[in-house]
Design a protein around this motif. Structure first.
Motif, mmCIF file in Angstrom:
data_model
loop_
_atom_site.group_PDB
_atom_site.id
_atom_site.type_symbol
_atom_site.label_atom_id
_atom_site.label_comp_id
_atom_site.label_asym_id
_atom_site.label_seq_id
_atom_site.Cartn_x
_atom_site.Cartn_y
_atom_site.Cartn_z
ATOM 1 N N GLY A 1 6.591 -6.549 10.493
ATOM 2 C CA GLY A 1 7.344 -7.327 9.325
ATOM 3 C C GLY A 1 8.978 -7.331 9.724
ATOM 4 O O GLY A 1 9.261 -7.324 10.731
ATOM 5 N N ARG A 2 9.745 -7.820 8.380
ATOM 6 C CA ARG A 2 10.863 -8.120 8.520
ATOM 7 C C ARG A 2 11.480 -7.588 7.157
ATOM 8 O O ARG A 2 10.931 -7.350 6.354
ATOM 9 N N CYS A 3 12.911 -7.739 7.236
ATOM 10 C CA CYS A 3 13.733 -7.433 6.127
ATOM 11 C C CYS A 3 14.284 -8.548 5.532
ATOM 12 O O CYS A 3 14.268 -9.738 6.435
ATOM 13 N N HIS A 4 14.076 -8.913 4.245
ATOM 14 C CA HIS A 4 14.512 -10.193 3.761
ATOM 15 C C HIS A 4 15.825 -10.352 2.975
ATOM 16 O O HIS A 4 15.840 -9.070 2.199
ATOM 17 N N THR A 5 16.813 -10.976 2.866
ATOM 18 C CA THR A 5 17.912 -10.838 2.320
ATOM 19 C C THR A 5 17.773 -11.114 0.863
ATOM 20 O O THR A 5 18.317 -10.402 -0.078
ATOM 21 N N ALA B 1 5.521 2.100 11.537
ATOM 22 C CA ALA B 1 4.803 0.879 10.885
ATOM 23 C C ALA B 1 6.134 0.159 10.787
ATOM 24 O O ALA B 1 5.909 -1.225 10.463
ATOM 25 N N HIS B 2 7.432 0.546 11.115
ATOM 26 C CA HIS B 2 8.199 -0.559 10.983
ATOM 27 C C HIS B 2 8.450 -1.392 12.423
ATOM 28 O O HIS B 2 9.428 -2.097 12.539
ATOM 29 N N ALA B 3 7.373 -1.388 13.142
ATOM 30 C CA ALA B 3 7.136 -2.393 14.160
ATOM 31 C C ALA B 3 6.692 -3.473 13.395
ATOM 32 O O ALA B 3 6.837 -4.705 14.145
ATOM 33 N N ALA C 1 5.619 9.939 12.590
ATOM 34 C CA ALA C 1 4.592 9.075 12.775
ATOM 35 C C ALA C 1 4.670 7.842 11.928
ATOM 36 O O ALA C 1 4.181 6.894 12.232
ATOM 37 N N LEU C 2 4.757 8.164 10.774
ATOM 38 C CA LEU C 2 4.554 6.929 9.749
ATOM 39 C C LEU C 2 5.615 5.748 10.132
ATOM 40 O O LEU C 2 5.424 4.755 9.958
ATOM 41 N N VAL C 3 6.797 6.232 10.482
ATOM 42 C CA VAL C 3 7.977 5.288 10.649
ATOM 43 C C VAL C 3 7.651 4.060 11.794
ATOM 44 O O VAL C 3 8.306 3.165 11.547
ATOM 45 N N ALA D 1 1.018 -1.137 -0.010
ATOM 46 C CA ALA D 1 0.068 -0.222 0.152
ATOM 47 C C ALA D 1 0.854 1.241 -0.115
ATOM 48 O O ALA D 1 0.661 2.292 -0.688
ATOM 49 N N TRP D 2 1.800 1.112 0.871
ATOM 50 C CA TRP D 2 2.948 2.484 0.877
ATOM 51 C C TRP D 2 3.613 2.658 -0.460
ATOM 52 O O TRP D 2 3.802 3.706 -0.939
ATOM 53 N N HIS D 3 4.330 1.609 -0.881
ATOM 54 C CA HIS D 3 4.760 1.538 -2.160
ATOM 55 C C HIS D 3 4.055 2.001 -3.274
ATOM 56 O O HIS D 3 4.666 2.810 -4.150
ATOM 57 N N ARG E 1 15.052 -9.691 -0.878
ATOM 58 C CA ARG E 1 14.410 -8.517 -1.373
ATOM 59 C C ARG E 1 15.145 -7.457 -1.334
ATOM 60 O O ARG E 1 15.666 -7.058 -1.927
ATOM 61 N N SER E 2 15.345 -6.816 -0.040
ATOM 62 C CA SER E 2 16.253 -5.650 0.147
ATOM 63 C C SER E 2 17.530 -6.089 0.102
ATOM 64 O O SER E 2 18.344 -4.983 0.145
ATOM 65 N N GLY E 3 17.657 -7.186 0.827
ATOM 66 C CA GLY E 3 19.209 -7.514 1.039
ATOM 67 C C GLY E 3 19.379 -7.340 2.758
ATOM 68 O O GLY E 3 20.445 -7.968 3.032
HETATM 69 FE FE1 HIF Z 1 9.481 0.341 5.001
HETATM 70 N N1 HIF Z 1 11.437 -1.018 4.619
HETATM 71 N N2 HIF Z 1 10.649 1.902 4.641
HETATM 72 N N3 HIF Z 1 8.167 1.417 5.653
HETATM 73 N N4 HIF Z 1 8.350 -1.570 5.350
HETATM 74 C C1 HIF Z 1 11.080 -2.626 4.549
HETATM 75 C C2 HIF Z 1 10.057 -3.341 5.083
HETATM 76 C C3 HIF Z 1 9.036 -2.822 5.456
HETATM 77 C C4 HIF Z 1 12.317 1.696 4.096
HETATM 78 C C5 HIF Z 1 12.933 0.573 3.960
HETATM 79 C C6 HIF Z 1 12.338 -0.679 3.976
HETATM 80 C C7 HIF Z 1 8.153 2.821 5.398
HETATM 81 C C8 HIF Z 1 9.418 3.640 5.383
HETATM 82 C C9 HIF Z 1 10.570 3.146 4.860
HETATM 83 C C10 HIF Z 1 7.294 -1.373 5.919
HETATM 84 C C11 HIF Z 1 6.442 -0.251 5.976
HETATM 85 C C12 HIF Z 1 6.898 1.030 5.976
HETATM 86 C C13 HIF Z 1 12.373 -2.876 4.025
HETATM 87 C C14 HIF Z 1 12.689 -4.521 3.918
HETATM 88 C C15 HIF Z 1 13.088 -1.795 3.906
HETATM 89 C C16 HIF Z 1 14.419 -1.936 3.193
HETATM 90 C C17 HIF Z 1 12.201 -5.039 2.755
HETATM 91 C C18 HIF Z 1 12.154 -6.576 2.751
HETATM 92 O O1 HIF Z 1 13.561 -6.755 2.602
HETATM 93 O O2 HIF Z 1 11.437 -7.283 2.615
HETATM 94 C C19 HIF Z 1 12.598 3.173 4.338
HETATM 95 C C20 HIF Z 1 14.245 3.414 3.983
HETATM 96 C C21 HIF Z 1 11.784 3.763 4.853
HETATM 97 C C22 HIF Z 1 11.795 5.472 5.134
HETATM 98 C C23 HIF Z 1 12.483 5.429 6.631
HETATM 99 C C24 HIF Z 1 6.986 3.464 6.054
HETATM 100 C C25 HIF Z 1 7.021 4.207 7.317
HETATM 101 C C26 HIF Z 1 7.477 2.888 8.238
HETATM 102 C C27 HIF Z 1 6.214 4.718 5.098
HETATM 103 C C28 HIF Z 1 5.993 2.327 5.943
HETATM 104 O O3 HIF Z 1 4.637 2.199 6.361
HETATM 105 C C29 HIF Z 1 6.828 -2.541 6.218
HETATM 106 C C30 HIF Z 1 5.179 -2.799 6.838
HETATM 107 C C31 HIF Z 1 7.834 -3.407 5.876
HETATM 108 C C32 HIF Z 1 7.862 -5.121 6.041
HETATM 109 C C33 HIF Z 1 7.648 -5.620 5.119
HETATM 110 C C34 HIF Z 1 7.476 -7.111 5.185
HETATM 111 O O4 HIF Z 1 7.531 -8.078 4.053
HETATM 112 O O5 HIF Z 1 7.524 -7.752 6.312
#
Ligand code: HIF
Length: 289
Positions: free
Chosen positions: A177-181, A173-175, A169-171, A48-50, A183-185
């Protein structure tokens, strides 16, 4: 192919759709014990975000209308690696509800995921069209580069029309999911409950000592001493930049404030660049039991 579905989507075909039912059907797609941490929710939020975050407020290009994220070359942009998985998971609903646009489907999936994983209610409107083609794809580089810091993050989100408080406030959302080697590395989750929407991004960021991960992959941080959780270089900017940090401290201390501000900023993100019909209803869906 999606061509049949697309042909049926006109500017007001959303009028034919019961979005509460679509909500329920998306919610039913979230759980899968064989996928990641057991939920497609996090990758739906990322989709949704991308789909939305390509918006440029100055040229009024990009955003979720037309869902150009599904077309090459945008689908192949490095930042979008892995999002084919989320789109494929949602595709049966495009077949079931041929009148829904891809942009509405992808953004609604993010709303459903946030809410069903325990987050705030996100106001959402239908009305995105399928009326764009591959040549409408945005250029590569509109989404943030995780290897960079505060000034890059500001450049990217100011371009969308956000301010520092909204970015902070948006960031949270990085509570999720996870990063995947693959996908992003990068590698690993941000905290121990990646399928729950919490303010843990902020509490983990502030409470832990973050050290460079010792590996041959891209530069990232892990918590000391467990090494189980991660931060991207771009995430770390929210601890080191004094303005971002003020907001991070507030959201770490006050989950309600985070939820309220996230709900507003995320709803705004999903609407960037969309011309909604004047009478498009604003939904506030109830989370399911
Ligand atoms: Fe992300 N984000 N995001 N992101 N993101 C990743 C994964 C998720 C950035 C980079 C990454 C936002 C901002 C930024 C989510 C949601 C949001 C990954 C890992 C990277 C590298 C991808 C992978 O390897 O699968 C950067 C540089 C951002 C600017 C700070 C938003 C605010 C936090 C806008 C946002 O909503 C979510 C959810 C994931 C987890 C995806 C998953 O497959 O689990």
């Amino acid at each position: 192919s999606s061509a049949d579905g697309e042909a049926k989507v006109t500017a007001d075909s959303w009028r034919k759709i019961d979005f509460q039912n679509v909500y329920k059907d998306i919610a039913a797609l979230l759980e899968d014990e064989d996928y990641d941490d057991g939920s497609y929710g996090p990758v739906f939020v990322r989709l949704a975000w991308h789909a939305s975050g390509t918006y440029d407020v100055r040229t009024k290009t990009g955003g979720s209308d037309g869902a150009t994220i599904r077309f090459a070359p945008e689908s192949g942009h490095g930042a979008n690696a892995g999002l084919d998985v989320a789109r494929a998971r949602l595709e049966p609903l495009k077949k079931k509800y041929p009148h829904i646009s891809y942009g509405d489907l992808y953004t609604l999936a993010g709303v459903v995921a946030v809410q069903e994983l325990g987050g705030p209610t996100i106001r959402w409107r239908p009305g995105r069209t399928d009326g764009k083609v591959a040549t409408d794809c945005t250029p590569d580089g509109r989404l943030p580069d995780a290897a960079q810091g505060a000034s890059h993050v500001r450049d990217i989100f100011y371009r969308m029309g956000f301010n520092d408080q909204e970015i902070a406030a948006l960031v949270g959302a990085h509570a999720l999911g996870r990063c995947h080697t693959t996908r992003s590395g990068y590698d690993g989750p941000w905290n121990a409950s990646p399928t729950a929407f919490t303010n843990f991004f902020y509490t983990e960021l502030l409470d832990n000592t973050w050290v460079p991960k010792k590996w041959s992959g891209p530069f990232q941080y892990v918590d000391k001493p467990s090494g189980a959780f991660m931060m991207l270089p771009a995430d770390m900017a929210f601890k080191t930049d004094p303005v971002f940090r003020t907001h991070v401290e507030r959201y770490a201390a006050d989950q309600d404030a985070f939820f309220a501000d996230f709900a507003k900023a995320f709803a705004k993100l999903l609407e960037l660049g969309v011309q909604f019909p004047a009478d498009a209803p604003v939904y506030e869906f109830k989370a399911l039991d």
